[in-house]
Design a protein around this motif. Structure first.
Motif, PDB file in Angstrom:
ATOM      1  N   ARG A  72     -46.887 -22.020  26.106  1.00 41.86           N
ATOM      2  CA  ARG A  72     -47.617 -20.984  25.358  1.00 41.86           C
ATOM      3  C   ARG A  72     -46.978 -20.751  23.991  1.00 41.86           C
ATOM      4  O   ARG A  72     -47.678 -20.551  22.994  1.00 41.86           O
ATOM      5  N   ARG A  73     -45.646 -20.786  23.939  1.00 38.85           N
ATOM      6  CA  ARG A  73     -44.971 -20.618  22.649  1.00 38.85           C
ATOM      7  C   ARG A  73     -45.225 -21.835  21.746  1.00 38.85           C
ATOM      8  O   ARG A  73     -45.363 -21.695  20.522  1.00 38.85           O
ATOM      9  N   LEU A  74     -45.302 -23.022  22.337  1.00 38.44           N
ATOM     10  CA  LEU A  74     -45.646 -24.213  21.567  1.00 38.44           C
ATOM     11  C   LEU A  74     -47.041 -24.086  20.969  1.00 38.44           C
ATOM     12  O   LEU A  74     -47.262 -24.420  19.792  1.00 38.44           O
ATOM     13  N   GLU A  75     -47.978 -23.618  21.762  1.00 37.89           N
ATOM     14  CA  GLU A  75     -49.339 -23.423  21.267  1.00 37.89           C
ATOM     15  C   GLU A  75     -49.358 -22.422  20.122  1.00 37.89           C
ATOM     16  O   GLU A  75     -50.022 -22.642  19.096  1.00 37.89           O
ATOM     17  N   TYR A  76     -48.635 -21.335  20.299  1.00 38.36           N
ATOM     18  CA  TYR A  76     -48.592 -20.312  19.260  1.00 38.36           C
ATOM     19  C   TYR A  76     -48.007 -20.866  17.961  1.00 38.36           C
ATOM     20  O   TYR A  76     -48.566 -20.661  16.873  1.00 38.36           O
ATOM     21  N   LEU A  77     -46.905 -21.584  18.062  1.00 35.07           N
ATOM     22  CA  LEU A  77     -46.236 -22.092  16.868  1.00 35.07           C
ATOM     23  C   LEU A  77     -47.049 -23.215  16.222  1.00 35.07           C
ATOM     24  O   LEU A  77     -47.085 -23.334  14.991  1.00 35.07           O
ATOM     25  N   ALA A  78     -47.693 -24.044  17.030  1.00 35.54           N
ATOM     26  CA  ALA A  78     -48.555 -25.095  16.476  1.00 35.54           C
ATOM     27  C   ALA A  78     -49.735 -24.477  15.735  1.00 35.54           C
ATOM     28  O   ALA A  78     -50.133 -24.942  14.659  1.00 35.54           O
ATOM     29  N   ARG A  79     -50.297 -23.424  16.309  1.00 34.84           N
ATOM     30  CA  ARG A  79     -51.405 -22.731  15.661  1.00 34.84           C
ATOM     31  C   ARG A  79     -50.943 -22.076  14.364  1.00 34.84           C
ATOM     32  O   ARG A  79     -51.659 -22.081  13.352  1.00 34.84           O
ATOM     33  N   LEU A  80     -49.733 -21.537  14.381  1.00 42.37           N
ATOM     34  CA  LEU A  80     -49.186 -20.840  13.218  1.00 42.37           C
ATOM     35  C   LEU A  80     -48.925 -21.797  12.055  1.00 42.37           C
ATOM     36  O   LEU A  80     -49.172 -21.455  10.889  1.00 42.37           O
ATOM     37  N   THR A  81     -48.431 -22.991  12.359  1.00 45.32           N
ATOM     38  CA  THR A  81     -48.031 -23.935  11.311  1.00 45.32           C
ATOM     39  C   THR A  81     -49.063 -25.029  11.050  1.00 45.32           C
ATOM     40  O   THR A  81     -48.978 -25.720  10.036  1.00 45.32           O
ATOM     41  N   GLY A  82     -50.000 -25.225  11.985  1.00 43.02           N
ATOM     42  CA  GLY A  82     -51.001 -26.270  11.812  1.00 43.02           C
ATOM     43  C   GLY A  82     -50.490 -27.661  12.060  1.00 43.02           C
ATOM     44  O   GLY A  82     -51.096 -28.640  11.627  1.00 43.02           O
ATOM     45  N   ARG A  83     -49.372 -27.787  12.784  1.00 42.86           N
ATOM     46  CA  ARG A  83     -48.816 -29.113  13.045  1.00 42.86           C
ATOM     47  C   ARG A  83     -48.026 -29.083  14.346  1.00 42.86           C
ATOM     48  O   ARG A  83     -47.698 -28.022  14.870  1.00 42.86           O
ATOM     49  N   ARG A  84     -47.757 -30.273  14.857  1.00 47.38           N
ATOM     50  CA  ARG A  84     -46.968 -30.365  16.085  1.00 47.38           C
ATOM     51  C   ARG A  84     -45.567 -29.815  15.864  1.00 47.38           C
ATOM     52  O   ARG A  84     -45.049 -29.787  14.751  1.00 47.38           O
ATOM     53  N   VAL A  85     -44.935 -29.393  16.945  1.00 54.20           N
ATOM     54  CA  VAL A  85     -43.683 -28.632  16.902  1.00 54.20           C
ATOM     55  C   VAL A  85     -42.509 -29.523  17.290  1.00 54.20           C
ATOM     56  O   VAL A  85     -42.633 -30.409  18.140  1.00 54.20           O
ATOM     57  N   ILE A  86     -41.368 -29.273  16.677  1.00 52.58           N
ATOM     58  CA  ILE A  86     -40.105 -29.871  17.114  1.00 52.58           C
ATOM     59  C   ILE A  86     -39.445 -28.902  18.093  1.00 52.58           C
ATOM     60  O   ILE A  86     -39.405 -27.699  17.849  1.00 52.58           O
ATOM     61  N   VAL A  87     -38.947 -29.413  19.204  1.00 51.49           N
ATOM     62  CA  VAL A  87     -38.315 -28.572  20.220  1.00 51.49           C
ATOM     63  C   VAL A  87     -36.844 -28.951  20.348  1.00 51.49           C
ATOM     64  O   VAL A  87     -36.510 -30.130  20.485  1.00 51.49           O
ATOM     65  N   VAL A  88     -35.984 -27.946  20.298  1.00 52.04           N
ATOM     66  CA  VAL A  88     -34.542 -28.148  20.499  1.00 52.04           C
ATOM     67  C   VAL A  88     -34.133 -27.329  21.708  1.00 52.04           C
ATOM     68  O   VAL A  88     -34.261 -26.104  21.707  1.00 52.04           O
ATOM     69  N   GLY A  89     -33.663 -27.990  22.761  1.00 48.68           N
ATOM     70  CA  GLY A  89     -33.261 -27.288  23.978  1.00 48.68           C
ATOM     71  C   GLY A  89     -31.828 -27.597  24.348  1.00 48.68           C
ATOM     72  O   GLY A  89     -31.374 -28.745  24.235  1.00 48.68           O
ATOM     73  N   GLN A  90     -31.119 -26.575  24.785  1.00 50.87           N
ATOM     74  CA  GLN A  90     -29.720 -26.745  25.191  1.00 50.87           C
ATOM     75  C   GLN A  90     -29.598 -26.665  26.704  1.00 50.87           C
ATOM     76  O   GLN A  90     -30.128 -25.746  27.332  1.00 50.87           O
ATOM     77  N   SER A  91     -28.915 -27.634  27.300  1.00 49.67           N
ATOM     78  CA  SER A  91     -28.649 -27.673  28.734  1.00 49.67           C
ATOM     79  C   SER A  91     -29.976 -27.598  29.515  1.00 49.67           C
ATOM     80  O   SER A  91     -30.849 -28.441  29.322  1.00 49.67           O
ATOM     81  N   ARG A  92     -30.159 -26.588  30.366  1.00 48.34           N
ATOM     82  CA  ARG A  92     -31.423 -26.483  31.099  1.00 48.34           C
ATOM     83  C   ARG A  92     -32.604 -26.414  30.137  1.00 48.34           C
ATOM     84  O   ARG A  92     -33.688 -26.937  30.422  1.00 48.34           O
TER      85      ARG A  92
END
Length: 236
Positions: A72-92
């Motif tokens: 859901r946060r990916l959808e929100y950020l993609a909608r906000l920026t108009g482009r696919r999102v880069i995701v950075v995750g630590q550990s889990r």
């Protein structure tokens, strides 16, 4: 490690044109909230990225529930920026992000996994796994918002383990950062065959503050954010 980071040239080099408005979703590790990645978030914002946290609390809950929140946060950020999102995750956070990328490659441009045991999430240090089982027992007694037993050995575990083993879709570039000095996650578990695997000399929890990691991020994120293709996503 914060003083070491802010004194390093990587903290000062770069400007607001680097990110060009690229969205970056930051996913914290097990037992940590969005606050744990605030230095990285600030560093990205100064360089013109649009970083956001996941709002998943302390990242202790059910795997499937957390992945759905990340989507859901990916959808929100993609909608906000108009482009696919880069995701950075630590550990889990890294392997949760990988599951989300497999499920929704239309939303993800690139994936960075920091000290993430993608090959076997239950292969981490025994104390961490035992803590997860303590949370599952507390959840069975009615404590809300914790890890369910189903996430450790039930349908939730089997479904998400299969997604972790699935190849990353072609549109998703990925890098897995590991350290032989990691005393929480054995480094071989970070060797994702679908990602570039890069070694650093960091501790497990210190990876989000390591200048060497920031230098890697500066190069990879700038390259990925230069991709001008819009996001062909559809809200579910």
């Amino acid at each position: 490690m914060i003083p070491q980071l802010v004194r390093h040239p990587v903290w000062r080099v770069g400007g607001p044109r680097d990110g060009a408005g690229q969205g970056v979703l930051l996913v914290p590790g097990f037992g940590f909230g969005d606050w744990s990645l605030l230095p990285l978030r600030s560093w990205l914002a100064v360089r013109g990225y649009r970083p956001l946290g996941t709002r998943t609390g302390l990242n202790l809950g059910c795997t499937t529930t957390l992945v759905e929140r990340i989507e859901r946060r990916l959808e929100y950020l993609a909608r906000l920026t108009g482009r696919r999102v880069i995701v950075v995750g630590q550990s889990r956070g890294g392997w949760l992000a990988r599951i989300a990328a497999v499920r929704r490659p239309d939303l993800v441009r690139g994936l960075v996994m920091l000290a993430s045991p993608v090959l076997d999430p239950l292969g981490a240090h025994a104390s961490g796994v035992e803590f997860a089982r303590v949370l599952a027992r507390a959840s069975a007694r009615g404590v809300p918002g914790l890890l369910d037993a189903d996430c450790l050995d039930g349908d939730c575990y089997r479904t998400n383990r299969a997604l972790l083993r699935a190849p990353l879709p072609r549109p998703v570039a990925a890098v897995s950062v590991f350290s032989r000095h990691d005393t929480v996650v054995p480094w071989p578990l970070c060797q994702d065959p679908c990602a570039d695997c890069v070694e650093v000399a960091s501790s497990h929890t210190g990876m989000g503050l390591d200048p060497e990691v920031y230098a890697l991020l500066a190069e990879r994120l700038a390259r990925w954010s230069a991709d001008p293709r819009p996001t062909p996503f559809s809200v579910r």
